[in-house]
Design an enzyme around this catalytic site. Structure first.
Site, PDB file in Angstrom:
ATOM      1  N   LYS A 199       0.850  -1.241   0.024  1.00 20.07           N
ATOM      2  CA  LYS A 199      -0.264  -0.038  -0.109  1.00 20.07           C
ATOM      3  C   LYS A 199       0.763   1.372   0.299  1.00 20.07           C
ATOM      4  CE  LYS A 199      -1.943   2.681   3.036  1.00 20.07           C
ATOM      5  NZ  LYS A 199      -1.843   4.013   2.515  1.00 20.07           N
ATOM      6  N   GLY A 252       7.529   4.953   7.917  1.00 24.03           N
ATOM      7  CA  GLY A 252       6.559   6.029   8.019  1.00 24.03           C
ATOM      8  C   GLY A 252       6.808   6.687   9.498  1.00 24.03           C
ATOM      9  N   SER A 253       5.815   7.067   9.968  1.00 21.37           N
ATOM     10  CA  SER A 253       5.936   7.792  11.234  1.00 21.37           C
ATOM     11  C   SER A 253       6.097   7.001  12.308  1.00 21.37           C
ATOM     12  CB  SER A 253       4.652   8.713  11.721  1.00 21.37           C
ATOM     13  OG  SER A 253       3.768   7.992  11.469  1.00 21.37           O
ATOM     14  N   GLU A 274      10.390   1.231   9.544  1.00 20.70           N
ATOM     15  CA  GLU A 274      11.582   1.955   9.546  1.00 20.70           C
ATOM     16  C   GLU A 274      10.950   3.476   9.712  1.00 20.70           C
ATOM     17  OE1 GLU A 274      13.256   4.823   7.932  1.00 20.70           O
ATOM     18  OE2 GLU A 274      13.387   3.977   6.025  1.00 20.70           O
ATOM     19  N   CYS A 308      13.764  10.732   6.568  1.00 26.21           N
ATOM     20  CA  CYS A 308      13.894  10.203   7.938  1.00 26.21           C
ATOM     21  C   CYS A 308      15.261  10.367   8.439  1.00 26.21           C
ATOM     22  CB  CYS A 308      13.299   8.743   7.716  1.00 26.21           C
ATOM     23  SG  CYS A 308      14.161   8.013   6.631  1.00 26.21           S
ATOM     24  N   GLU A 405      10.893  15.578  15.163  1.00 24.08           N
ATOM     25  CA  GLU A 405      11.044  15.271  13.632  1.00 24.08           C
ATOM     26  C   GLU A 405      10.304  16.318  13.017  1.00 24.08           C
ATOM     27  OE1 GLU A 405       9.722  11.973  11.483  1.00 24.08           O
ATOM     28  OE2 GLU A 405      11.801  11.832  10.781  1.00 24.08           O
TER      29      GLU A 405
END
Ligand code: NAI
Ligand code: MG
Length: 502
Positions: A199, A252-253, A274, A308, A405
């Site tokens: 996805k 992602g987050s 990750e 990231c 972040e």
């Protein structure tokens, strides 16, 4: 944008791809969402709608997982010879290169990144990942084991391990490097012999759909790769929780990473993650500033800071502080902002309105908390999601801009006196541990610092160097497991021990 700009004319294939109704790939067939619903995809440089894609939800997730399950349990993929699988992977890499310009245009249009970067980095790196992984398909090996079982004296055994594909894998990826993140995930999962439901992010679904067609063209059997488009909560969450999925791989987050772990907990699916970062980038007083200043600048401003591993906390030894602060600020001022499709653009818009608001929100909070904005600090232009490259000075350790972040072109610059334990403490003082940079002419000092940094990647006198052979991933809340290198294959393999009495 205010000024008129020259943009690359879209290739006829990109035009026709963009113009077509976008379906999703399930069981080798392009299909609409069960309920026929779609959602809009935007060009972040103009805020215009460029496409509509299928809005997949639980019923589509069920179909995609069933197709992957069937392909794994009774389809040709896991039974194909490793050499045959490797050749298909290699071919996918070739097809990515053959379609380089088309993919670069799509990526730039959908994500906003400069076409020059998509051409030079995103697309070639994606191809390289498949080429690198293709070689591993024939090199997945177990061991033979010499047993010494104390309670069967004199008995002999033939014992060995096999590395077997983990099964059906759900992969959920973000929008910052849409094609490359798809490649990082798909290369190893296919090499391992798994089947997959991918996805892409709702902000940037287009290149993954195009890649899916290239995978079919390369000879990937139906059902091995299923690509569904949809939103996090209505599509990603049911996929991550699906009882017939054996493993979830997420990028992602950190916030959603924790939700994935919760979703996987009820049936103990395997998970790799990750996640975010707040990476320290350390310039020592003996660094070659002709290299370190542009290096520190690109460490944060590359991909608009939407990395990231962005070097978002810059530490500079006192003697060189003013010079580096000024140098990075000058570099920030000179960055040419514009639509990704303008070949002269060095920084495009942020990916979405949401991201634009998140980043400008951080800029506001930095000001309120008392940070000094040296350059930048706000929106660029009056259309599109452009944010000025921003350098902040005078930040304190408790400020949000220093701790969290931002995922935008914003760097905090802080001085340090000595290379001592306190510097290492400050560099490591974050919940994240994804990457770090060290700039010095003294390799001994640089390597000693590198050893003490709690980060999955440390770059010395360079930054943002990626290669398919180099594992990438995080310590602490930056994630579980590694992408790339042969190490990533562990994410998708189970080890079976077989013991025969002989
Ligand atoms: P996100 O983590 O919400 O989105 C990433 C992917 O997860 C997308 O495909 C999304 O549809 C999916 N997702 C969202 N909620 C989900 C759920 N409950 N279950 C399963 N899948 C779900 O990231 P978002 O909202 O786009 O960005 C927020 C922040 O996350 C950024 O500001 C940045 O700090 C960080 N981020 C980090 C990335 C990285 O590479 N480590 C990439 C993107 C964002
Ligand atoms: Mg989100």
């Amino acid at each position: 944008m205010n000024a008129a700009v020259d943009t690359v004319p879209l290739s006829p294939r990109v035009k026709s791809f963009i113009g077509q109704p976008h379906k999703v790939l399930i069981d080798g067939r392009w299909q609409s969402a069960r309920d026929e619903e779609t959602f809009e995809v935007f060009n972040p440089a103009t805020e215009e709608v460029i496409a509509h894609v299928a809005d997949c939800k639980q019923p589509d997730v069920d179909l995609a997982v069933a197709a992957a399950r069937k392909a794994f349990d009774s389809g040709p993929w896991p039974n194909m010879s490793p050499s045959q699988r490797g050749r298909i992977l290699w071919k996918i890499g070739d097809l990515i290169l053959e379609n380089l310009e088309e993919l670069a245009q799509l990526e730039s249009l959908d994500n906003g990144k400069p076409i020059s970067v998509a051409r030079a980095a995103d697309v070639p790196l994606a191809a390289d990942l498949f080429h690198y992984m293709a070689g591993w398909a024939t090199k997945i090996e177990g061991n033979t084991l010499a047993l010494s079982v104390p309670y069967t004296p004199g008995a002999e055994y033939h014992a060995y391990t096999r590395r077997e594909p983990i099964g059906v894998v759900a992969q959920i990826i973000p929008w910052n490097f849409p094609l490359l993140m798809a490649a990082w995930k798909l290369g190893p999962v296919l090499t391992a012999g798994c089947t997959v439901v991918l996805k892409p992010a709702e902000e940037t679904p287009l290149s993954a759909l195009r890649l899916a067609q290239l995978c079919l063209d390369a000879g990937l059997p139906p059902g091995v790769l299923n690509v569904i488009t949809g939103f996090g909560e209505s599509c990603g969450a049911p996929l991550a929780a699906h009882p017939h999925v054996n493993k979830v791989a997420f990028t992602g987050s950190t916030e959603v990473g924790k939700l994935i772990v919760k979703a996987a907990a009820h049936d103990l699916k395997k998970v790799t993650l990750e996640l975010g970062g707040k990476s320290p980038n350390i310039v020592l007083d003996d660094a070659d500033l002709d290299v370190a200043i542009p290096g520190a600048s690109s460490a944060i401003f590359f991909n608009h800071g939407q990395c990231c591993c962005a070097g978002s906390r810059l530490f500079v030894q006192e003697r060189r502080y003013e010079r580096v602060l000024e140098g990075v600020s000058d570099a920030a001022k000179k960055i040419r902002l514009g639509p990704g499709l303008d070949p002269a653009t060095q920084m495009g818009p942020l990916v979405s309105k949401v991201q634009f608001e998140r980043v400008t929100g951080f800029l506001k909070s930095g000001k309120e908390e008392g940070a000094r904005t040296v350059v930048g600090g706000g929106r660029h232009g009056n259309a599109g999601y452009f944010v000025q490259p921003t350098v902040l000075d005078g930040t304190q350790e408790n400020m949000r801009v220093y701790q969290e972040e931002i995922f935008g072109p914003v760097v905090t610059v802080t001085p340090f006196k000595d290379v001592d334990d306190d510097l290492i403490r400050r560099a490591n003082d974050t919940v994240y541990g994804l990457a770090a940079g060290v700039w010095s002419s003294d390799m001994k000092r640089a390597h000693r610092i590198a050893n003490k940094l709690r980060a999955g990647t440390v770059w010395i006198n360079c930054y943002n160097i990626f290669d398919a052979s180099m594992p990438f991933g995080g310590y602490k809340q930056s994630g579980w497991g590694r992408e790339m290198g042969h190490e990533v294959l562990n994410n998708y393999l189970e080890t079976k021990a077989i013991c025969a009495a002989i």
